[in-house]
Each structure stands twice: as C-alpha cells, then as structure tokens.
Write a protein that holds these residues in place. Structure first.
Motif, PDB file in Angstrom:
ATOM      1  N   LEU A 186      24.529  48.114  42.096  1.00 11.55           N
ATOM      2  CA  LEU A 186      25.618  47.322  42.651  1.00 11.55           C
ATOM      3  C   LEU A 186      25.068  46.034  43.228  1.00 11.55           C
ATOM      4  CD1 LEU A 186      28.623  48.175  43.032  1.00 11.55           C
ATOM      5  CD2 LEU A 186      28.028  48.899  45.329  1.00 11.55           C
ATOM      6  N   TYR A 187      25.886  44.987  43.244  1.00 13.95           N
ATOM      7  CA  TYR A 187      25.503  43.743  43.908  1.00 13.95           C
ATOM      8  C   TYR A 187      25.034  44.062  45.338  1.00 13.95           C
ATOM      9  CZ  TYR A 187      25.973  39.257  46.239  1.00 13.95           C
ATOM     10  OH  TYR A 187      25.730  38.129  46.975  1.00 13.95           O
ATOM     11  N   GLY A 188      23.879  43.500  45.723  1.00 14.79           N
ATOM     12  CA  GLY A 188      23.261  43.830  47.002  1.00 14.79           C
ATOM     13  C   GLY A 188      24.172  43.614  48.205  1.00 14.79           C
ATOM     14  N   GLY A 189      24.963  42.557  48.189  1.00 14.43           N
ATOM     15  CA  GLY A 189      25.854  42.262  49.322  1.00 14.43           C
ATOM     16  C   GLY A 189      26.952  43.307  49.466  1.00 14.43           C
ATOM     17  N   THR A 190      27.413  43.823  48.331  1.00 20.07           N
ATOM     18  CA  THR A 190      28.443  44.867  48.362  1.00 20.07           C
ATOM     19  C   THR A 190      27.847  46.152  48.926  1.00 20.07           C
ATOM     20  OG1 THR A 190      29.368  43.850  46.383  1.00 20.07           O
ATOM     21  CG2 THR A 190      30.159  46.036  46.938  1.00 20.07           C
ATOM     22  N   TYR A 191      26.644  46.454  48.464  1.00 21.84           N
ATOM     23  CA  TYR A 191      25.941  47.633  48.965  1.00 21.84           C
ATOM     24  C   TYR A 191      25.747  47.526  50.481  1.00 21.84           C
ATOM     25  CZ  TYR A 191      22.245  51.088  49.591  1.00 21.84           C
ATOM     26  OH  TYR A 191      21.510  52.139  50.029  1.00 21.84           O
ATOM     27  N   HIS A 222      36.716  39.102  41.860  1.00 19.19           N
ATOM     28  CA  HIS A 222      35.725  38.138  41.371  1.00 19.19           C
ATOM     29  C   HIS A 222      35.004  37.478  42.521  1.00 19.19           C
ATOM     30  CE1 HIS A 222      36.685  37.727  37.113  1.00 19.19           C
ATOM     31  NE2 HIS A 222      37.930  37.972  37.452  1.00 19.19           N
ATOM     32  N   SER A 223      33.699  37.290  42.343  1.00 15.20           N
ATOM     33  CA  SER A 223      33.056  36.250  43.110  1.00 15.20           C
ATOM     34  C   SER A 223      33.250  35.004  42.243  1.00 15.20           C
ATOM     35  CB  SER A 223      31.572  36.533  43.306  1.00 15.20           C
ATOM     36  OG  SER A 223      30.973  35.346  43.818  1.00 15.20           O
ATOM     37  N   ALA A 224      34.246  34.204  42.607  1.00 17.11           N
ATOM     38  CA  ALA A 224      34.559  32.999  41.816  1.00 17.11           C
ATOM     39  C   ALA A 224      33.521  31.908  42.035  1.00 17.11           C
ATOM     40  CB  ALA A 224      35.955  32.496  42.182  1.00 17.11           C
ATOM     41  N   THR A 225      32.628  32.165  42.993  1.00 18.18           N
ATOM     42  CA  THR A 225      31.464  31.304  43.229  1.00 18.18           C
ATOM     43  C   THR A 225      30.631  31.160  41.956  1.00 18.18           C
ATOM     44  OG1 THR A 225      31.406  32.406  45.383  1.00 18.18           O
ATOM     45  CG2 THR A 225      29.509  31.041  44.825  1.00 18.18           C
ATOM     46  N   LYS A 226      30.733  32.139  41.079  1.00 17.42           N
ATOM     47  CA  LYS A 226      29.847  32.227  39.925  1.00 17.42           C
ATOM     48  C   LYS A 226      30.496  31.547  38.711  1.00 17.42           C
ATOM     49  CE  LYS A 226      27.693  34.578  43.044  1.00 17.42           C
ATOM     50  NZ  LYS A 226      27.716  36.025  43.163  1.00 17.42           N
ATOM     51  N   SER A 250      38.040  33.442  50.894  1.00 18.19           N
ATOM     52  CA  SER A 250      36.991  32.487  51.246  1.00 18.19           C
ATOM     53  C   SER A 250      35.636  32.780  50.597  1.00 18.19           C
ATOM     54  CB  SER A 250      36.845  32.434  52.765  1.00 18.19           C
ATOM     55  OG  SER A 250      36.719  33.747  53.261  1.00 18.19           O
ATOM     56  N   SER A 251      35.445  33.967  50.040  1.00 19.24           N
ATOM     57  CA  SER A 251      34.212  34.279  49.298  1.00 19.24           C
ATOM     58  C   SER A 251      34.450  35.560  48.510  1.00 19.24           C
ATOM     59  CB  SER A 251      33.030  34.477  50.263  1.00 19.24           C
ATOM     60  OG  SER A 251      33.207  35.667  51.004  1.00 19.24           O
ATOM     61  N   GLY A 252      33.512  35.874  47.628  1.00 23.62           N
ATOM     62  CA  GLY A 252      33.598  37.138  46.909  1.00 23.62           C
ATOM     63  C   GLY A 252      33.536  38.319  47.869  1.00 23.62           C
ATOM     64  N   MET A 253      32.673  38.204  48.880  1.00 28.34           N
ATOM     65  CA  MET A 253      32.572  39.287  49.865  1.00 28.34           C
ATOM     66  C   MET A 253      33.880  39.457  50.636  1.00 28.34           C
ATOM     67  SD  MET A 253      29.781  40.521  49.066  1.00 28.34           S
ATOM     68  CE  MET A 253      30.224  41.937  50.058  1.00 28.34           C
ATOM     69  N   ALA A 254      34.535  38.334  50.960  1.00 24.94           N
ATOM     70  CA  ALA A 254      35.831  38.421  51.662  1.00 24.94           C
ATOM     71  C   ALA A 254      36.848  39.140  50.774  1.00 24.94           C
ATOM     72  CB  ALA A 254      36.326  37.029  52.030  1.00 24.94           C
ATOM     73  N   ALA A 255      36.789  38.876  49.471  1.00 26.55           N
ATOM     74  CA  ALA A 255      37.703  39.555  48.546  1.00 26.55           C
ATOM     75  C   ALA A 255      37.428  41.059  48.544  1.00 26.55           C
ATOM     76  CB  ALA A 255      37.552  38.973  47.137  1.00 26.55           C
ATOM     77  N   ILE A 256      36.142  41.428  48.545  1.00 27.72           N
ATOM     78  CA  ILE A 256      35.780  42.849  48.545  1.00 27.72           C
ATOM     79  C   ILE A 256      36.220  43.499  49.860  1.00 27.72           C
ATOM     80  CG2 ILE A 256      33.804  44.455  48.552  1.00 27.72           C
ATOM     81  CD1 ILE A 256      32.475  42.448  46.532  1.00 27.72           C
ATOM     82  N   GLN A 257      35.985  42.804  50.957  1.00 31.26           N
ATOM     83  CA  GLN A 257      36.402  43.314  52.261  1.00 31.26           C
ATOM     84  C   GLN A 257      37.930  43.485  52.319  1.00 31.26           C
ATOM     85  OE1 GLN A 257      34.911  44.489  54.844  1.00 31.26           O
ATOM     86  NE2 GLN A 257      36.591  44.485  56.321  1.00 31.26           N
ATOM     87  N   VAL A 267      37.511  47.006  39.896  1.00 29.27           N
ATOM     88  CA  VAL A 267      36.426  46.483  39.053  1.00 29.27           C
ATOM     89  C   VAL A 267      36.022  45.087  39.520  1.00 29.27           C
ATOM     90  CG1 VAL A 267      35.738  45.838  36.709  1.00 29.27           C
ATOM     91  CG2 VAL A 267      37.193  47.846  37.074  1.00 29.27           C
ATOM     92  N   ASP A 268      34.741  44.916  39.754  1.00 25.86           N
ATOM     93  CA  ASP A 268      34.186  43.592  40.049  1.00 25.86           C
ATOM     94  C   ASP A 268      33.856  42.948  38.695  1.00 25.86           C
ATOM     95  OD1 ASP A 268      32.485  41.438  40.579  1.00 25.86           O
ATOM     96  OD2 ASP A 268      31.627  42.380  42.356  1.00 25.86           O
ATOM     97  N   ASN A 269      34.654  41.949  38.327  1.00 27.86           N
ATOM     98  CA  ASN A 269      34.559  41.354  36.980  1.00 27.86           C
ATOM     99  C   ASN A 269      33.818  40.013  36.984  1.00 27.86           C
ATOM    100  OD1 ASN A 269      35.090  41.475  34.210  1.00 27.86           O
ATOM    101  ND2 ASN A 269      37.070  40.432  34.376  1.00 27.86           N
TER     102      ASN A 269
END
Ligand SMILES: *Cc1c(COP(=O)(O)O)cnc(C)c1O
Length: 379
Positions: free
Chosen positions: A101-106, A195-199, A76-83, A173-175
C-alpha cells in the motif's frame, strides 16, 4: 459534457461552455467565498465556498463523469480524500486493505485510525481466497490499490467486487496509478474511487489534490456531509490548475506508457538490473539493481531524471521506496512484502524516450565504476 463523446474529448472540453454569461472557453476561477442571497430562502445555488464553489464544481463534475459515477468531491490532497472516505466508518468496524500500500495510507491506518477503534488488516488482494477468508462479521470494506506501489501487482477488481457484494462490504479503490483512462473501478463493482490527483490527473508536479467518486445516492450524501462538515476542500485556484492539467491527460498517458515500455526494454537487457516490474500499462515501473550499493551513486549520477518523491508528472522522477514512500513501514514487513533495498521506482515522464534511457544507462555505469573503485581502495 454529453456522453456521446469519448473520454478524451470530454476531458479536453472539461471547462468549456460552463460560463453562460461570458462564453469563456476556459471557465473562470471563482475566488469568492460568499455568494449573495436576493432574499430569505433564495440562493443562486452557491452560498459559501466550502459548501460549493463553481470552479471546484467543474472539477468534481469532470472526475465524476470520467469515472462513471454521479458524485465527485475535490479535496485538499490525496490523503485528505482517503481520510474523508475513512470517516464513513466508526468504532468497531474492520477494514481489509492491500498488503502493498502507499506508505502514507499505511501510516494513516497505523497511527491515526486505532484511536477511533477502526481495525485495518492487510492481505494480498491477488489471493482472492485469503481476502474472502479474512472477512469477519464486523468487516465493512475492502481498501484496494491496483496496481500496487511499488511492486506493480494487479488485482482482479471484478472478483473483489463480487466478494464485496457477497459480504456487503464497500469496495474502495485507489485509482491513482492507472487513472480512469486505463481503469474504471466503478464499472467493476467498486463503490468508491479515490485519486491522489497530485499525480497523473494534475500531471505537472504543481498541485496537491485529492478526488473521490461514488455513484450511490446515500454514499454521495454522506461523503458530501463529510467534505462540507470537515472542510478538507480544494481551493478554487488549485481546482482550476487541476482541470487544466486533466485536459491533456490522454495525450500524456499515451506518451508515459510509450516511454515506460521503452525504458523497460532497456532495463530488461541491462546487466546491472536483476528484475523489472511493469504491469504492461501505465507509466510506472520498478526495477532491482544487482547490488544495493549501486542505489546511492546511481541516484547521484542522474542528470535528466530527478531523484524525487512523487509520480505522474511530465518530468521523469526516480524514487527509492525503502527510504522515501515506504519508510514508515517496519523494515521486516517491508522486505517480506518485497520492497527490498535494491528496488527503485521510476515514473516515466513525457521527455524523449531515448534521453530517459540514456540517462539511466550512464548513471548505472557511473555507479558501477564508483563501487568498483571503492572496492579496489579497500582491498
Ligand atoms: C501520492 C499518493 C497518495 C497520497 O496523495 P497526496 O496527494 O500526496 O496526499 C495516495 N495514494 C497513492 C497511490 C499515491 O501515490
């Protein structure tokens, strides 16, 4: 899509020839949550849409193919993918992550993961020696962003892959910034790509989504169980929007890159700019203005480029990392890492390159006049 075709062609054709019944050139959006069973133990391959949805599957197959892995997952989001990826780890595990690092990941690492007993430590991934010496017996993964955001520093994925293999770590890797058209981390030894495919993949500033790709069977199974178990899946309509956006990715990337190079050239010779950070490819760049008081009036005077917090879309966006994407990083850490208050980030859209440059130039001039005027008033 067959491998004999190039990535560009496979992308364009991503949702064609997927619907045998009608021959739809654009695969339909399946909004159904449930799928009929003809009898006990019988299934069309689809049972319930969290577990599998034909539209989401088109997207998952496309990203897996593009990254060169066998398993793709849409979240549902890049953050959800990271989680979802972080859910592979458990109490007592240690992760080494990129310093910049991307602030949200941090924020996720700092605020959420301590409660699960997973430790995250930060190193500069360009410094291979310090990466390797940071590895402890309970270290399980390297979490890398390259190029980094917003400083645009590239890490050597091949070398990091070797360190990961030597110490039995997962290389994640966050690509997001380069997309599989410019960088394919699995080929360099990464185990998981996020990926944050949002981008760039979505590319039109109209859908929030995250993607994960892995090639290993065991990882694929574990990630599927996490995706299905937790349910951070992408909806069918958003999956369709994303596939539609991805079809034009290669055209867009070319133009993003051409525009970024042109804007870099302009900024590089502008008297109010002290530094331009561009890794030489992609559509993202950062720059420093000679006086941080220019930042606010510059952003206010932009007429074409939009002051907004995202990237990778067709519209050019400017971001002020210190107060936006990186606001959750403590100031002394942020400044020490180089994310200073005079730094701005630009996501070059696909507008005409001269229009973008002219807009930034006029805004810089207006900003300079404004702060000069203020000084006159006070002296
Ligand atoms: C935006 C972004 C994310 C987070 O993705 P969302 O889709 O906003 O949840 C993660 N990593 C990078 C590099 C990003 O730019």
């Amino acid at each position: 899509m067959e491998r004999r075709y190039t990535k560009e062609t496979r992308l364009v054709q991503a949702s064609n020839r997927k619907d045998d019944r009608t021959g739809a050139v654009n695969a339909p959006i399946y909004m159904s949550t449930a799928f009929e069973h003809t009898g006990v133990g019988e299934s069309t391959g689809y049972d319930y849409a969290r577990t599998g949805n034909p539209t989401r599957e088109v997207l998952e197959e496309t990203i897996a193919d593009l990254e060169g892995g066998r398993y793709g997952f849409a979240c549902s989001s890049g953050m959800a993918a990271i989680q979802a990826v972080l859910s592979l780890f458990s109490q007592g595990d240690d992760i080494i992550a990129s310093l910049d690092l991307y602030g949200g990941t941090y924020r996720l690492f700092r605020e959420y993961w301590p409660q699960w007993g997973v430790d995250v430590r930060y190193v500069d991934p360009r410094d291979l020696q310090s990466v390797e010496s940071a590895v402890k017996t309970n270290t399980r993964a390297l979490f890398i962003e390259t190029p980094t955001n917003p400083l645009m520093q590239e890490a050597d994925l091949q070398a990091l892959g070797e360190i990961a293999r030597k110490h039995d770590l997962l290389l994640i890797v966050d690509n997001t910034f380069y997309t599989p058209l410019l960088q394919r981390p699995l080929e360099s030894g990464a185990d998981i790509v996020i990926h944050s495919a949002t981008k760039y993949l979505g590319g039109h500033n109209d859908v929030v989504a995250g993607l994960i790709v892995a090639d290993d069977d065991e990882l694929g199974t574990r990630l599927f169980n996490i995706q299905n178990g937790i349910g951070m899946t992408l909806g069918a309509f958003d999956a369709w929007l994303l596939v539609r956006g991805m079809k034009t990715l290669s055209l867009r990337m070319e133009k993003h890159q051409q525009n970024a190079a042109a804007v870099c050239k302009m900024l590089g010779s502008h008297p109010l700019i002290t530094e331009v950070l561009y890794p030489g490819q992609g559509g993202m760049l950062s720059f420093k203005v000679h006086d941080e008081r220019l930042v606010d009036p510059l952003l206010r005077h932009l007429q074409l480029v939009t002051f907004a917090e995202s990237l990778g879309g067709v519209e050019s966006l400017m971001t002020y990392p210190s107060v936006q994407t990186h606001a959750d990083i403590p100031e002394e850490v942020r400044v020490k890492n180089g994310v200073t208050n005079d730094l701005l980030r630009l996501s070059c859209g696909i507008e005409n390159e001269q229009d973008i440059s002219a807009d930034i130039t006029q805004a810089l001039e207006a900003a300079e006049k404004q702060i000069a005027g203020r000084e006159e008033r006070y002296t």
